[in-house]
Motif scaffolding. Sequence first.
Motif, PDB file in Angstrom:
ATOM      1  N   ARG A   1      -2.047  -6.227  18.953  1.00 33.74           N
ATOM      2  CA  ARG A   1      -2.891  -6.937  17.841  1.00 33.74           C
ATOM      3  C   ARG A   1      -2.563  -7.220  16.618  1.00 33.74           C
ATOM      4  O   ARG A   1      -2.839  -8.202  15.886  1.00 33.74           O
ATOM      5  CB  ARG A   1      -4.180  -6.271  18.196  1.00 33.74           C
ATOM      6  CG  ARG A   1      -4.967  -6.537  19.104  1.00 33.74           C
ATOM      7  CD  ARG A   1      -6.499  -5.724  19.210  1.00 33.74           C
ATOM      8  NE  ARG A   1      -7.196  -5.787  20.545  1.00 33.74           N
ATOM      9  CZ  ARG A   1      -7.431  -4.801  21.064  1.00 33.74           C
ATOM     10  NH1 ARG A   1      -7.002  -3.367  20.580  1.00 33.74           N
ATOM     11  NH2 ARG A   1      -8.121  -4.634  22.281  1.00 33.74           N
ATOM     12  N   GLN A   2      -1.425  -6.244  16.387  1.00 30.80           N
ATOM     13  CA  GLN A   2      -0.782  -6.295  15.042  1.00 30.80           C
ATOM     14  C   GLN A   2       0.385  -6.825  14.910  1.00 30.80           C
ATOM     15  O   GLN A   2       0.961  -7.419  15.869  1.00 30.80           O
ATOM     16  CB  GLN A   2      -0.600  -4.766  14.637  1.00 30.80           C
ATOM     17  CG  GLN A   2      -1.725  -3.773  14.689  1.00 30.80           C
ATOM     18  CD  GLN A   2      -2.432  -3.199  16.023  1.00 30.80           C
ATOM     19  OE1 GLN A   2      -1.526  -3.656  16.928  1.00 30.80           O
ATOM     20  NE2 GLN A   2      -3.319  -2.842  15.994  1.00 30.80           N
ATOM     21  N   SER A   3       0.648  -7.166  13.825  1.00 28.82           N
ATOM     22  CA  SER A   3       2.094  -7.952  13.442  1.00 28.82           C
ATOM     23  C   SER A   3       3.369  -7.149  13.678  1.00 28.82           C
ATOM     24  O   SER A   3       2.908  -5.550  13.659  1.00 28.82           O
ATOM     25  CB  SER A   3       2.412  -8.251  11.983  1.00 28.82           C
ATOM     26  OG  SER A   3       1.329  -9.391  11.693  1.00 28.82           O
TER      27      SER A   3
ATOM     28  N   ASP B   1      -4.089   0.812  17.063  1.00 29.16           N
ATOM     29  CA  ASP B   1      -5.501   0.255  17.156  1.00 29.16           C
ATOM     30  C   ASP B   1      -6.195   1.430  16.778  1.00 29.16           C
ATOM     31  O   ASP B   1      -7.214   1.318  15.612  1.00 29.16           O
ATOM     32  CB  ASP B   1      -6.257  -0.032  18.255  1.00 29.16           C
ATOM     33  CG  ASP B   1      -5.532  -1.404  19.205  1.00 29.16           C
ATOM     34  OD1 ASP B   1      -4.962  -2.238  18.124  1.00 29.16           O
ATOM     35  OD2 ASP B   1      -5.508  -1.384  20.450  1.00 29.16           O
TER      36      ASP B   1
ATOM     37  N   GLY C   1      -5.915   1.852  12.764  1.00 30.06           N
ATOM     38  CA  GLY C   1      -6.190   0.652  11.892  1.00 30.06           C
ATOM     39  C   GLY C   1      -4.923   0.180  11.407  1.00 30.06           C
ATOM     40  O   GLY C   1      -4.994  -0.150  10.220  1.00 30.06           O
ATOM     41  N   ALA C   2      -3.838   0.354  11.835  1.00 27.30           N
ATOM     42  CA  ALA C   2      -2.555  -0.218  11.322  1.00 27.30           C
ATOM     43  C   ALA C   2      -2.798  -1.880  11.499  1.00 27.30           C
ATOM     44  O   ALA C   2      -3.321  -2.276  12.407  1.00 27.30           O
ATOM     45  CB  ALA C   2      -1.398   0.199  12.428  1.00 27.30           C
ATOM     46  N   ASP C   3      -2.104  -2.254  10.561  1.00 32.80           N
ATOM     47  CA  ASP C   3      -2.009  -3.695  10.677  1.00 32.80           C
ATOM     48  C   ASP C   3      -0.687  -4.173  10.716  1.00 32.80           C
ATOM     49  O   ASP C   3      -0.347  -5.443  10.766  1.00 32.80           O
ATOM     50  CB  ASP C   3      -2.473  -4.404   9.291  1.00 32.80           C
ATOM     51  CG  ASP C   3      -2.201  -3.811   7.991  1.00 32.80           C
ATOM     52  OD1 ASP C   3      -1.421  -3.107   7.778  1.00 32.80           O
ATOM     53  OD2 ASP C   3      -2.916  -4.139   7.349  1.00 32.80           O
ATOM     54  N   LEU C   4       0.512  -3.330  10.926  1.00 30.05           N
ATOM     55  CA  LEU C   4       1.834  -3.687  11.031  1.00 30.05           C
ATOM     56  C   LEU C   4       2.653  -2.547  12.009  1.00 30.05           C
ATOM     57  O   LEU C   4       2.055  -1.515  11.676  1.00 30.05           O
ATOM     58  CB  LEU C   4       2.444  -3.832   9.747  1.00 30.05           C
ATOM     59  CG  LEU C   4       4.119  -4.022   9.725  1.00 30.05           C
ATOM     60  CD1 LEU C   4       4.327  -5.445  10.379  1.00 30.05           C
ATOM     61  CD2 LEU C   4       4.590  -4.171   8.546  1.00 30.05           C
TER      62      LEU C   4
ATOM     63  N   PHE D   1      -0.397  -5.624   3.929  1.00 28.75           N
ATOM     64  CA  PHE D   1      -0.431  -4.426   4.836  1.00 28.75           C
ATOM     65  C   PHE D   1      -1.116  -3.508   4.207  1.00 28.75           C
ATOM     66  O   PHE D   1      -0.482  -3.127   2.992  1.00 28.75           O
ATOM     67  CB  PHE D   1       0.993  -4.209   5.300  1.00 28.75           C
ATOM     68  CG  PHE D   1       1.642  -5.244   6.003  1.00 28.75           C
ATOM     69  CD1 PHE D   1       0.959  -5.926   7.277  1.00 28.75           C
ATOM     70  CD2 PHE D   1       2.759  -6.249   5.501  1.00 28.75           C
ATOM     71  CE1 PHE D   1       1.659  -7.186   7.807  1.00 28.75           C
ATOM     72  CE2 PHE D   1       3.241  -7.083   6.174  1.00 28.75           C
ATOM     73  CZ  PHE D   1       2.663  -7.688   7.304  1.00 28.75           C
ATOM     74  N   GLU D   2      -1.737  -2.685   4.958  1.00 31.12           N
ATOM     75  CA  GLU D   2      -2.331  -1.675   4.281  1.00 31.12           C
ATOM     76  C   GLU D   2      -2.011  -0.093   4.897  1.00 31.12           C
ATOM     77  O   GLU D   2      -1.889   0.774   4.351  1.00 31.12           O
ATOM     78  CB  GLU D   2      -3.983  -1.587   4.310  1.00 31.12           C
ATOM     79  CG  GLU D   2      -4.513  -2.438   3.303  1.00 31.12           C
ATOM     80  CD  GLU D   2      -5.931  -2.872   3.483  1.00 31.12           C
ATOM     81  OE1 GLU D   2      -6.817  -1.955   3.837  1.00 31.12           O
ATOM     82  OE2 GLU D   2      -6.714  -3.937   3.030  1.00 31.12           O
ATOM     83  N   ARG D   3      -1.809  -0.210   6.283  1.00 33.32           N
ATOM     84  CA  ARG D   3      -1.160   0.673   7.130  1.00 33.32           C
ATOM     85  C   ARG D   3      -0.224   0.249   8.085  1.00 33.32           C
ATOM     86  O   ARG D   3      -0.684  -0.481   8.869  1.00 33.32           O
ATOM     87  CB  ARG D   3      -2.569   1.324   7.888  1.00 33.32           C
ATOM     88  CG  ARG D   3      -2.262   2.773   8.430  1.00 33.32           C
ATOM     89  CD  ARG D   3      -3.621   3.397   8.387  1.00 33.32           C
ATOM     90  NE  ARG D   3      -3.426   4.963   8.813  1.00 33.32           N
ATOM     91  CZ  ARG D   3      -4.390   5.579   9.031  1.00 33.32           C
ATOM     92  NH1 ARG D   3      -5.679   5.314   8.812  1.00 33.32           N
ATOM     93  NH2 ARG D   3      -4.037   6.868   9.284  1.00 33.32           N
TER      94      ARG D   3
END
Length: 144
Positions: free
Chosen positions: A134-136, A101, A104-107, A2-4
């Motif tokens: 769209r994210q976990s 979105d 740019g969050a991925d969690l 996870f980056e963001r």
Amino acid sequence: MFERILVPVDLGEPEIGARSLAVAEELAVKHDARLDVLTVVPTYSMSIVGAAFPKNFEEATLEAARSALKTMLDARPASQVTIKGHVAHGTIYDEIMKAADALGADLIVMASHRPALKDYLLGPNAARVVRHARQSVFVLRDAA
């Protein structure tokens, strides 16, 4: 991995927000990720409701939310994680997904209250985010 990480918080529930933020911060340290903390000021769904409030009520409410979020984040102990606060205005679950979105969050790490019968019929914000993001999504269940 996870980056963001996005952490939506309800400023009216500071203990739950602090718990969500602590879990997200632990994940951010492990993954060397950034944290974005979001609070959403709900919008008026009917213009007749909005007309009942003073002219600058909406902007004053948004400014109060910005100030309260800053106070909450400033009160936290020093962290090795980059944390940035954001205030959105609209439908809570929709604004959470839009922010995830846009940032740019991925969690998404968020709390959910123990469901009541009405939640099974209408769906709480956490359930909608889980279904449509769209994210976990990491949901922290309220222990009470």
